[in-house]
Design an enzyme around this catalytic site. Structure first.
Site, PDB file in Angstrom:
ATOM      1  N   HIS B 138       0.874  -1.170   0.000  1.00 59.36           N
ATOM      2  CA  HIS B 138       0.000   0.000   0.000  1.00 59.36           C
ATOM      3  C   HIS B 138       0.922   1.234   0.000  1.00 59.36           C
ATOM      4  CE1 HIS B 138      -2.798   2.953   1.740  1.00 59.36           C
ATOM      5  NE2 HIS B 138      -3.782   2.123   1.523  1.00 59.36           N
ATOM      6  N   ASP B 215       3.105  -4.217   7.974  1.00 59.69           N
ATOM      7  CA  ASP B 215       1.807  -3.570   7.768  1.00 59.69           C
ATOM      8  C   ASP B 215       0.741  -4.638   7.988  1.00 59.69           C
ATOM      9  OD1 ASP B 215      -0.555  -2.544   6.872  1.00 59.69           O
ATOM     10  OD2 ASP B 215       0.198  -1.883   4.916  1.00 59.69           O
ATOM     11  N   GLN B 218      -4.465  -5.334   7.088  1.00 55.03           N
ATOM     12  CA  GLN B 218      -5.436  -6.248   6.486  1.00 55.03           C
ATOM     13  C   GLN B 218      -5.402  -7.631   7.131  1.00 55.03           C
ATOM     14  OE1 GLN B 218      -7.715  -5.405   4.242  1.00 55.03           O
ATOM     15  NE2 GLN B 218      -6.972  -3.343   3.814  1.00 55.03           N
ATOM     16  N   LYS B 241     -10.695  -0.345  10.324  1.00 55.67           N
ATOM     17  CA  LYS B 241     -10.834  -1.545   9.495  1.00 55.67           C
ATOM     18  C   LYS B 241     -11.236  -2.761  10.322  1.00 55.67           C
ATOM     19  CE  LYS B 241      -7.292  -0.151   6.131  1.00 55.67           C
ATOM     20  NZ  LYS B 241      -8.089   0.451   5.060  1.00 55.67           N
ATOM     21  N   CYS B 381      -4.743   2.374  -3.637  1.00 52.12           N
ATOM     22  CA  CYS B 381      -3.496   2.880  -3.026  1.00 52.12           C
ATOM     23  C   CYS B 381      -2.344   1.899  -3.234  1.00 52.12           C
ATOM     24  CB  CYS B 381      -3.670   3.185  -1.537  1.00 52.12           C
ATOM     25  SG  CYS B 381      -4.898   4.449  -1.217  1.00 52.12           S
TER      26      CYS B 381
END
Lengths: 148, 425
Positions: B138, B215, B218, B241, B381
């Site tokens: 991202h 990261d 997700q 999220k 993104c």
């Protein structure tokens, strides 16, 4: 269904059979515009002959709305005086920002009136204006270039 | 280990999400498949924020009145529960305004290390040092590293992505070397759904003494994640999220690293002593939380992790896996549809991005929207990734706890309708 209001036959026709597509020489100025939210892009060239828009040629990738509106743009501005072409730009931009509240003038915008339905979808207004922004930018540069 | 657990009772939990009962586009049932961008919030989270503001609200970590005590307790209790949710402890968890800020915090703090004390020496970046990322990041885990490389003279390098949407690890030994100072990568791609091999990458980074930055935006919302077990040095995830409020990101940092890392944003709340010419800084996590923090948001995220824990993250992951496989199988049966990312459910999360031959993703999204199906369109993104895969953009369906097989069916029907509408065979 609202979808048909947006995707008028005229728009789909221009999308499938775009007018004036392809980059051509000679040209006086070129503009590259990109929509950073979706990655759609257009490169557009303008050639002026005196005060007249002699040619608009373009290449790009994008959705049906952005491609069709650029195709309509070429029909509307090529062969016109630069002042007339920029007046059409203003009328198209006003229509796209009106969220359906402006009755488009067919005498001015011709096939461009088909985009009135798109104006009801704020997320797609940038798509419809992508090629037009490139035209405005390239035309301004071309006018500067040719006045030297 | 095969845990025998009952599947999620989606019908029951959908009642917790008020937004799911509204309709869109002239009375259509809302089929919300954009949780990869932001999730919807259950009443339990909305109520927790309101209850905090209605009964305990005060500025935390300052003031000695009762409300200040209660507010501080609520804020720190949320931190402890959120930390436990990701297998770590409260002193290793920093609240930021979003996950993007968390990554920037690490990148900027490393950029500040050259002028900080000797304890920060291991973070110093300069010419000859390398930062390694991946082509599937991202923008939030790419641009901050580009910028810190530019400021410090370090070199940015990256893992390529294969045609199947996996990391190309064939050149790992030439990419991750003793020159590597940082290896920053995503746990689960927000576009491809690909779950990256964290253990192998962490092992390689440790071998060369590089710091790892994960990261986890997700992964944490969708599966059981334990940062301590993964062995990463830093990780970020995002409240909104995972059923929590906007305006809050979480940065995990290993205790000894946070203790040595210089600050990024400075000002009130993050100091130890302040004189006119100089200041010293509070220990972590306060050192990285300048200004009045996002208190009701942290309380809301605390309620969100309670909610997710009650569901059970194993069950959440199993539920989403079933939906993902159903969507992948369904798309495979529609001619002219190409999934961008792994075509099967192996090492893969619930982001299903795809392109339809002859129809731009924007137009796909528009027809789906007309059916009440909300998906994301664009480059999500992750522009370099789309470029690598040879598509200007894609449409993405992403699933969460409140989605069911009826949503998948509505989505697949919408994709078929898109082809019919545009007259693509």
């Amino acid at each position: 269904m609202q979808l048909q209001q947006m995707y008028q036959e005229i728009i789909l026709d221009h999308y499938k059979n775009p007018h004036g597509r392809g980059l051509r020489d000679p040209f006086d100025a070129e503009s590259f515009q990109v929509n950073p939210t979706c990655g759609d892009e257009v490169t557009l060239r303008v050639r002026l002959d005196g005060g007249t828009v002699a040619d608009v040629s373009y290449e790009g990738q994008g959705c049906s709305i952005s491609q069709a509106s650029t195709s309509v743009l070429t029909d509307l501005v090529v062969g016109r005086s630069l002042a007339d072409a920029l007046a059409k730009f203003d009328a198209f931009q006003e229509l796209m920002h009106a969220r359906g509240a402006v009755e488009p003038d067919e005498d001015v915008l011709e096939d461009g009136i088909a985009f009135a339905g798109v104006a009801k979808y704020p997320a797609r207004v940038k798509c419809a204006l992508l090629g037009w922004m490139a035209f405005k930018d390239a035309a301004a540069k071309a006018a500067e270039e040719t006045s030297r | 280990m095969t845990a025998v657990t009952a599947p999620l009772d989606v019908d029951a939990l959908r009642a917790d999400f008020p937004i799911l009962s509204r309709t869109v586009r002239d009375g259509k049932r809302l089929v919300y498949l954009d949780s990869g961008a932001t999730s919807q919030r259950p009443n339990q989270v909305l109520d927790a924020e309101r209850a905090f503001l209605a009964t305990h609200n005060a500025a935390v970590h300052r003031g000695a009145h009762q409300l200040a005590e209660e507010a501080t307790d609520a804020y720190e209790s949320a931190r402890a529960r959120i930390a436990a949710f990701v297998g770590t402890s409260a002193d290793e968890l920093v609240f930021t305004k979003n996950a993007t800020e968390g990554i920037n915090l690490v990148a900027y703090a490393m950029g500040n290390a050259a002028t900080a004390g000797p304890e920060a020496a291991r973070f110093v970046l300069g010419p000859g040092d390398e930062i390694v990322v991946t082509e599937m990041e991202h923008h939030a885990n790419l641009v901050p590293w580009q910028q810190v490389a530019q400021r410090t003279g370090a070199t940015l390098r990256w893992f390529a992505v294969t045609d199947e949407g996996r990391l190309d690890l064939s050149d790992v030994d030439s990419l991750v070397t003793p020159r590597t100072k940082v290896l920053a990568f995503t746990h689960q791609s927000n576009v491809l759904g690909t779950v990256n091999p964290v253990a192998a990458l962490v092992a390689k980074a440790r071998e060369v003494g590089a710091l790892t930055v994960l990261d986890a935006c997700q992964s944490v919302p969708h599966s059981p994640v334990d940062f301590a077990a993964l062995g990463v040095d830093f990780a970020v995830f995002s409240s909104h999220k995972m059923l929590g409020p906007y305006g809050l990101g979480v940065l995990y940092g290993r205790r000894e690293l946070l203790a040595a890392l210089p600050p990024f944003l400075t000002g009130g709340s993050m100091i130890e002593t302040v004189e006119m010419a100089r200041s010293t800084f509070a220990p972590p996590p306060q050192r990285f939380e300048a200004g009045t923090p996002m208190t009701s948001q942290a309380v809301g995220l605390g309620a969100a992790v309670d909610y997710l824990s009650a569901l059970g993250m194993d069950r959440v992951a199993a539920h989403e896996h079933a939906l993902t496989v159903a969507a992948l199988d369904g798309l495979a049966e529609i001619p002219g549809v190409r999934v961008v990312g792994p075509a099967d459910g192996v090492d893969r999360g619930g982001a299903v991005s795809f392109v339809v031959d002859g129809i731009h993703p924007h137009d796909v999204g528009q027809v789906l929207d007309d059916q009440g199906v909300a998906v994301r369109v664009g480059h999500h993104c992750a522009w370099p990734l789309h470029r690598r895969l040879g598509v200007p953009a894609s449409a993405r369906a992403s699933f969460y706890v409140y989605n069911d097989l009826a949503d998948v069916e509505a989505f697949l029907a919408g994709v078929r309708e898109t082809k019919r509408f545009f007259g693509v065979a």
